[in-house]
Design an enzyme around this catalytic site. Structure first.
Site, PDB file in Angstrom:
ATOM      1  CB  SER A 288      39.940  30.362  43.992  1.00 30.92           C
ATOM      2  OG  SER A 288      39.266  31.605  43.912  1.00 30.92           O
TER       3      SER A 288
ATOM      4  CG  ASP B 162      44.326  32.508  35.786  1.00 34.64           C
ATOM      5  OD1 ASP B 162      45.522  32.838  35.670  1.00 34.64           O
ATOM      6  OD2 ASP B 162      43.446  33.283  36.171  1.00 34.64           O
TER       7      ASP B 162
HETATM    8  P1  ADP Z   1      40.754  34.395  42.150  1.00 36.07           P
HETATM    9  O1  ADP Z   1      41.814  35.425  42.011  1.00 36.07           O
HETATM   10  O2  ADP Z   1      41.022  33.460  43.281  1.00 36.07           O
HETATM   11  O3  ADP Z   1      40.441  33.691  40.874  1.00 36.07           O
HETATM   12  P2  ADP Z   1      38.141  35.721  41.933  1.00 36.07           P
HETATM   13  O4  ADP Z   1      37.704  36.902  42.733  1.00 36.07           O
HETATM   14  O5  ADP Z   1      38.244  35.880  40.479  1.00 36.07           O
HETATM   15  O6  ADP Z   1      39.471  35.204  42.614  1.00 36.07           O
HETATM   16  O7  ADP Z   1      37.101  34.523  42.188  1.00 36.07           O
HETATM   17  C1  ADP Z   1      36.747  34.140  43.487  1.00 36.07           C
HETATM   18  C2  ADP Z   1      35.380  33.498  43.436  1.00 36.07           C
HETATM   19  O8  ADP Z   1      35.492  32.138  42.975  1.00 36.07           O
HETATM   20  C3  ADP Z   1      34.727  33.380  44.799  1.00 36.07           C
HETATM   21  O9  ADP Z   1      34.044  34.575  45.150  1.00 36.07           O
HETATM   22  C4  ADP Z   1      33.745  32.240  44.570  1.00 36.07           C
HETATM   23  O10 ADP Z   1      32.592  32.677  43.906  1.00 36.07           O
HETATM   24  C5  ADP Z   1      34.538  31.335  43.630  1.00 36.07           C
HETATM   25  N1  ADP Z   1      35.253  30.317  44.438  1.00 36.07           N
HETATM   26  C6  ADP Z   1      36.555  30.288  44.816  1.00 36.07           C
HETATM   27  N2  ADP Z   1      36.817  29.198  45.578  1.00 36.07           N
HETATM   28  C7  ADP Z   1      35.653  28.504  45.685  1.00 36.07           C
HETATM   29  C8  ADP Z   1      35.249  27.306  46.343  1.00 36.07           C
HETATM   30  N3  ADP Z   1      36.087  26.593  47.089  1.00 36.07           N
HETATM   31  N4  ADP Z   1      33.969  26.926  46.209  1.00 36.07           N
HETATM   32  C9  ADP Z   1      33.092  27.650  45.499  1.00 36.07           C
HETATM   33  N5  ADP Z   1      33.405  28.782  44.854  1.00 36.07           N
HETATM   34  C10 ADP Z   1      34.663  29.220  44.955  1.00 36.07           C
HETATM   35  P1  NG1 Z   2      43.676  35.932  38.948  1.00 34.44           P
HETATM   36  O1  NG1 Z   2      44.873  36.210  39.709  1.00 34.44           O
HETATM   37  O2  NG1 Z   2      43.253  34.517  39.028  1.00 34.44           O
HETATM   38  O3  NG1 Z   2      42.580  36.876  39.278  1.00 34.44           O
HETATM   39  C1  NG1 Z   2      43.722  37.244  36.558  1.00 34.44           C
HETATM   40  C2  NG1 Z   2      43.332  36.709  35.181  1.00 34.44           C
HETATM   41  C3  NG1 Z   2      44.554  36.202  34.405  1.00 34.44           C
HETATM   42  C4  NG1 Z   2      45.644  37.256  34.370  1.00 34.44           C
HETATM   43  C5  NG1 Z   2      45.940  37.748  35.805  1.00 34.44           C
HETATM   44  C6  NG1 Z   2      46.926  38.886  35.842  1.00 34.44           C
HETATM   45  C7  NG1 Z   2      41.131  35.634  34.963  1.00 34.44           C
HETATM   46  C8  NG1 Z   2      40.360  34.381  35.095  1.00 34.44           C
HETATM   47  N1  NG1 Z   2      42.406  35.599  35.326  1.00 34.44           N
HETATM   48  O4  NG1 Z   2      44.102  36.170  37.381  1.00 34.44           O
HETATM   49  O5  NG1 Z   2      44.161  35.840  33.093  1.00 34.44           O
HETATM   50  O6  NG1 Z   2      45.311  38.316  33.517  1.00 34.44           O
HETATM   51  O7  NG1 Z   2      44.750  38.208  36.455  1.00 34.44           O
HETATM   52  O8  NG1 Z   2      48.143  38.512  35.306  1.00 34.44           O
HETATM   53  O9  NG1 Z   2      40.585  36.639  34.532  1.00 34.44           O
END
Ligand code: ADP
Ligand code: NG1
Length: 457
Positions: free
Chosen positions: A145, A189
């Site tokens: 996300s 990603d």
């Molecule tokens: P992911 O594995 O889904 O990338 P992260 O923990 O790295 O998870 O990022 C999640 C963060 O991205 C949330 O805490 C928020 O700040 C942001 N985010 C995700 N979805 C939304 C959304 N629909 N609107 C605003 N921010 C979002």
């Molecule tokens: P997610 O699952 O979106 O947190 C993260 C890293 C990827 C990759 C995977 C593990 C970011 C933005 N994304 O993904 O680059 O390392 O973990 O395979 O840091």
């Protein structure tokens, strides 16, 4: 191919979600959006925690995405609103784009994308923008996300400022600029978010960045299930600790083989310098690295660096507190997982009769390696993976960063209905909190398309 992200014509009234968002934009800002932008999340089929080590990964885009409305003005501000009340409104001056990595609020991810485009083009006067965002990707669950948000912001900032970039170029910019939030991801990603194509998974290669079609076998589907534990990468240090462990393992292996270790940062670079197979790298890991965690003192002594150099050159801001590093286990996972990605692609390419079983086995080995060597699973996720296997999946594994979030399972098409029913009964039904989350937590996913701009017809 050097194609740009597409600009698609859309009839807004025909798309309920876009129409609702358009209405929200008009209500909030008193004018209609000029255009829309969206970027999808992804599910990684295999190749976990190896993109930042320089190795290829094998994801596909999912249908869930971040969608934004955009109107452009010369007010000199960026105004953001979100359909989810949890994400509060935010306004910032275009002249004062700052990202606070100690407080990873949602709008800072957006600003990562803005800053990436601004810096790439050296834009001194950013166009003012008003946006409403709507996301359908479960956050902090391994389906990207955060990157979808960064990519959507990068794409709409490019469009609002009348710039243009190829998919490869904007993917690279977004991969780099997400680092402003503090997590040192590897680019999987953002690459799949821009380079995805409907109907095909992709092998993403780095240096140079390329996306190669991978035809998934007929006769099986991929099902995503969320264990309902969230893990926010930027708000914790789990992720960066693994990045740092891999960086230190790189240096230790390179030093042991008399390579110029100070200019090597990724495990793939050691293999490239030595010109050996992944199997030989696994033997090298066993020969050079011990299984007990390494202390800071031992690392400094072996590399001949000072504790200060360890802190500034090898550790990140949020890993300064770490005292011990598991180098053997992490490096073994990375080289083994890199090999599994190649095997997975080769099975998809050659389509032997037992394809589905072979791919399932590779997914199971990947999960075991993530759980035991990389230690990026958690009890709830392990339980969910077990339930998926008992419910008819031929392979099941955590997907994304881990420590919570989703599993991806490969399920023979004819078992799909009974699989969903069994997982529902065993994992979601017993817990009322999970039952309420089930609809967005258990679903089949086909390879979706990449990020695009939408223009009203
Ligand atoms: P992911 O594995 O889904 O990338 P992260 O923990 O790295 O998870 O990022 C999640 C963060 O991205 C949330 O805490 C928020 O700040 C942001 N985010 C995700 N979805 C939304 C959304 N629909 N609107 C605003 N921010 C979002
Ligand atoms: P997610 O699952 O979106 O947190 C993260 C890293 C990827 C990759 C995977 C593990 C970011 C933005 N994304 O993904 O680059 O390392 O973990 O395979 O840091």
């Amino acid at each position: 191919m050097t194609t740009n992200p597409p600009k698609l014509k859309t009839t807004v009234a025909a798309n309920e979600r876009v129409q609702k968002l358009k209405n929200a934009h008009e209500q909030k800002y008193g004018k209609s959006p000029l255009f829309y932008a969206y970027a999808p999340g992804r599910v990684n089929l295999i190749g976990e925690h190896i993109d930042y080590c320089g190795y290829s990964v094998l994801p596909m885009a999912i249908e869930q995405n971040i969608l934004a409305t955009v109107s452009v003005n010369d007010a000199g501000t960026i105004q953001l609103a979100n359909t989810n009340p949890h994400y509060k409104d935010f306004t910032v001056s275009c002249a004062d784009i700052k990202i606070d990595r100690d407080d990873p609020q949602w709008y800072y991810y957006f600003l990562c994308g803005v800053k990436g485009i601004q810096e790439n083009f050296g834009i001194s006067h950013l166009a003012g923008m008003q946006c409403v965002l709507d996301g359908t990707i479960p956050p902090s669950s391994g389906l990207s996300s955060s990157s979808a948000l960064v990519c959507c912001a990068g794409l709409l900032t490019m469009e609002a400022n009348n710039k243009s970039l190829s998919k490869v170029a904007i993917a690279e910019i977004c991969a780099k600029c997400e680092h402003y939030i503090g997590t040192e991801g590897g680019g999987m990603d953002q690459s799949i978010s821009f380079m995805a194509e409907e109907g095909t998974a992709k092998l993403i290669e780095f240096n140079p960045l390329r996306a190669i079609d991978v035809k998934l076998p007929d006769g099986a589907v991929f099902v995503i299930s969320n264990c309902c534990v969230e893990m926010n990468k930027a708000a914790s240090s789990h992720f960066n600790i693994r990045v740092v462990e891999c960086r230190i393992a790189t240096k230790m292996l390179a030093k042991a083989r008399n390579l110029e270790w100070s200019r090597l940062f990724k495990l793939a670079q050691v293999q490239a310098e030595l010109k050996v197979s992944l199997g030989e790298m696994l033997s090298l890991v066993d020969e050079v690295l011990h299984t007990e965690p390494y202390s800071r003192e031992e690392i400094c002594k072996t590399l001949g660096i000072t504790p200060e150099e360890l802190c500034t050159d090898l550790l990140s801001a949020n890993t300064q507190h770490v005292t011990h590093f598991k180098l053997h286990q992490r490096a073994r996972h990375v080289y083994g997982e890199a090999e599994r990605v190649l095997q997975f692609e080769s099975v998809c390419d050659s389509e032997p009769a037992e394809s589905i079983q072979l791919l399932g086995d590779l997914m199971n080995q990947s999960h075991a390696s993530c759980r035991n060597l990389y230690e990026c699973s958690c009890p709830e996720l392990d339980q969910l993976v077990d339930i998926c296997l008992k419910s008819g999946a031929v392979g099941s594994r955590l997907t994304g960063a881990g420590w919570g979030g989703c599993a991806v399972s490969m399920v023979p098409t004819e078992k799909m209905d009974s699989f969903l029913q069994a997982v529902r009964k065993a994992f979601y039904a017993p817990d009322p909190r999970k039952t309420t989350m089930e609809k967005q937590s258990l679903f089949m996913s086909k390879p979706g398309g990449g990020a695009a701009i939408l223009i009203e017809e």
